[in-house]
Scaffold this active site. Structure first.
Site, short mmCIF file in Angstrom:
data_model
loop_
_atom_site.label_atom_id
_atom_site.label_comp_id
_atom_site.label_asym_id
_atom_site.label_seq_id
_atom_site.Cartn_x
_atom_site.Cartn_y
_atom_site.Cartn_z
N ASN A 86 1.50 -1.15 0.13
CA ASN A 86 0.21 0.33 0.03
C ASN A 86 0.97 0.96 -0.13
O ASN A 86 2.01 1.19 0.94
CB ASN A 86 -0.70 0.36 1.00
CG ASN A 86 -2.10 -1.22 1.29
OD1 ASN A 86 -2.49 -1.57 0.24
ND2 ASN A 86 -1.89 -1.45 2.28
N GLY A 92 -4.37 3.05 1.22
CA GLY A 92 -4.32 2.70 2.98
C GLY A 92 -3.14 2.19 3.71
O GLY A 92 -3.72 1.49 4.62
N SER A 94 -1.14 2.73 6.74
CA SER A 94 -1.11 3.84 7.99
C SER A 94 0.08 3.54 8.82
O SER A 94 0.52 4.34 9.57
CB SER A 94 -1.72 2.53 9.10
OG SER A 94 -1.46 1.28 8.77
N HIS A 99 5.92 -1.99 3.43
CA HIS A 99 6.44 -3.45 3.93
C HIS A 99 5.31 -4.40 3.20
O HIS A 99 4.22 -3.24 2.11
CB HIS A 99 5.59 -3.47 5.40
CG HIS A 99 4.50 -2.79 5.53
ND1 HIS A 99 4.46 -0.76 5.74
CD2 HIS A 99 3.28 -3.29 5.45
CE1 HIS A 99 3.46 -0.62 5.74
NE2 HIS A 99 2.23 -1.71 5.84
N LEU A 100 5.58 -5.62 2.60
CA LEU A 100 4.53 -6.08 1.70
C LEU A 100 3.71 -7.00 2.18
O LEU A 100 4.11 -7.55 3.07
CB LEU A 100 6.08 -6.83 1.16
CG LEU A 100 5.43 -8.00 -0.20
CD1 LEU A 100 4.94 -6.96 -1.21
CD2 LEU A 100 6.26 -8.86 -0.73
N HIS A 101 2.96 -7.16 2.46
CA HIS A 101 1.70 -7.98 2.98
C HIS A 101 1.99 -8.97 2.35
O HIS A 101 2.27 -9.26 0.83
CB HIS A 101 0.32 -7.21 3.09
CG HIS A 101 0.10 -6.41 3.51
ND1 HIS A 101 -0.43 -5.87 5.04
CD2 HIS A 101 0.73 -4.68 2.70
CE1 HIS A 101 -0.82 -5.17 5.54
NE2 HIS A 101 0.36 -4.07 4.21
P1 AMP Z 1 -0.74 -0.85 5.69
O1 AMP Z 1 -1.88 -0.67 5.87
O2 AMP Z 1 -0.57 -0.97 4.80
O3 AMP Z 1 0.66 0.78 6.10
O4 AMP Z 1 -0.46 -1.91 6.57
C1 AMP Z 1 0.74 -1.59 8.62
C2 AMP Z 1 -0.04 -2.72 8.45
O5 AMP Z 1 0.60 -2.70 10.37
C3 AMP Z 1 -1.81 -3.08 8.99
O6 AMP Z 1 -2.05 -5.09 8.71
C4 AMP Z 1 -1.64 -3.05 10.73
O7 AMP Z 1 -2.62 -4.52 11.16
C5 AMP Z 1 -0.07 -3.33 11.17
N1 AMP Z 1 0.12 -3.51 12.07
C6 AMP Z 1 0.23 -2.52 12.90
N2 AMP Z 1 1.01 -2.00 14.10
C7 AMP Z 1 1.14 -3.57 14.36
C8 AMP Z 1 2.18 -4.06 15.03
N3 AMP Z 1 2.62 -3.19 16.42
N4 AMP Z 1 2.45 -5.70 14.72
C9 AMP Z 1 2.60 -6.76 13.96
N5 AMP Z 1 1.56 -5.47 12.71
C10 AMP Z 1 1.03 -4.15 13.18
#
Ligand code: AMP
Length: 113
Positions: A86, A92, A94, A99-101
């Protein structure tokens, strides 16, 4: 250090690690959107895909290759899985450290929401 993922990489915030090496750390998402939901993160802080430098390309390649390797390790390679970057708020993003999901373990829909 204000970046959440830099703090996870440093070990200051706990995470459930799936993989780590000199370049990357992978850990399970705290709010999983599928039975498998792992985040593959470079140790280097890069805020968004728009901030990639030319010499970051091997790192991004390693992230994609690691997603495929983890999919195999986690038993979702043959069924199928989705990888997602993202970029910025409308997509989306955040956490502003790329990071790669890696998502799998259930059928995925297209187009994504
Ligand atoms: P994005 O919305 O693409 O930036 O993805 C950020 C991701 O980080 C989301 O799926 C969150 O659920 C995840 N996330 C947020 N805080 C943590 C945490 N402390 N440990 C693991 N994942 C997290």
């Amino acid at each position: 250090m204000s970046c959440l993922f830099c703090r996870i990489i440093a070990g200051d915030v706990p995470s459930r690690k799936a993989y780590e090496d000199d370049t990357l750390v992978a850990f399970h998402d705290v709010n999983p959107q599928a039975p498998v939901h792992v985040l593959i993160v470079p140790r280097k802080h890069i805020a968004t895909l728009n901030d990639l430098a030319p010499d970051d390309q091997p790192t991004v390649g390693a992230m994609v290759a690691r997603a495929a390797a983890l999919a195999k390790d986690l038993g979702i390679d043959a069924r199928g899985y989705r990888t997602v970057f993202n970029c910025n708020r409308e997509a989306g993003q955040s956490v502003f450290h790329i990071h790669l999901h890696l998502l799998g373990g259930r059928p995925m829909h297209w187009p994504p929401g």
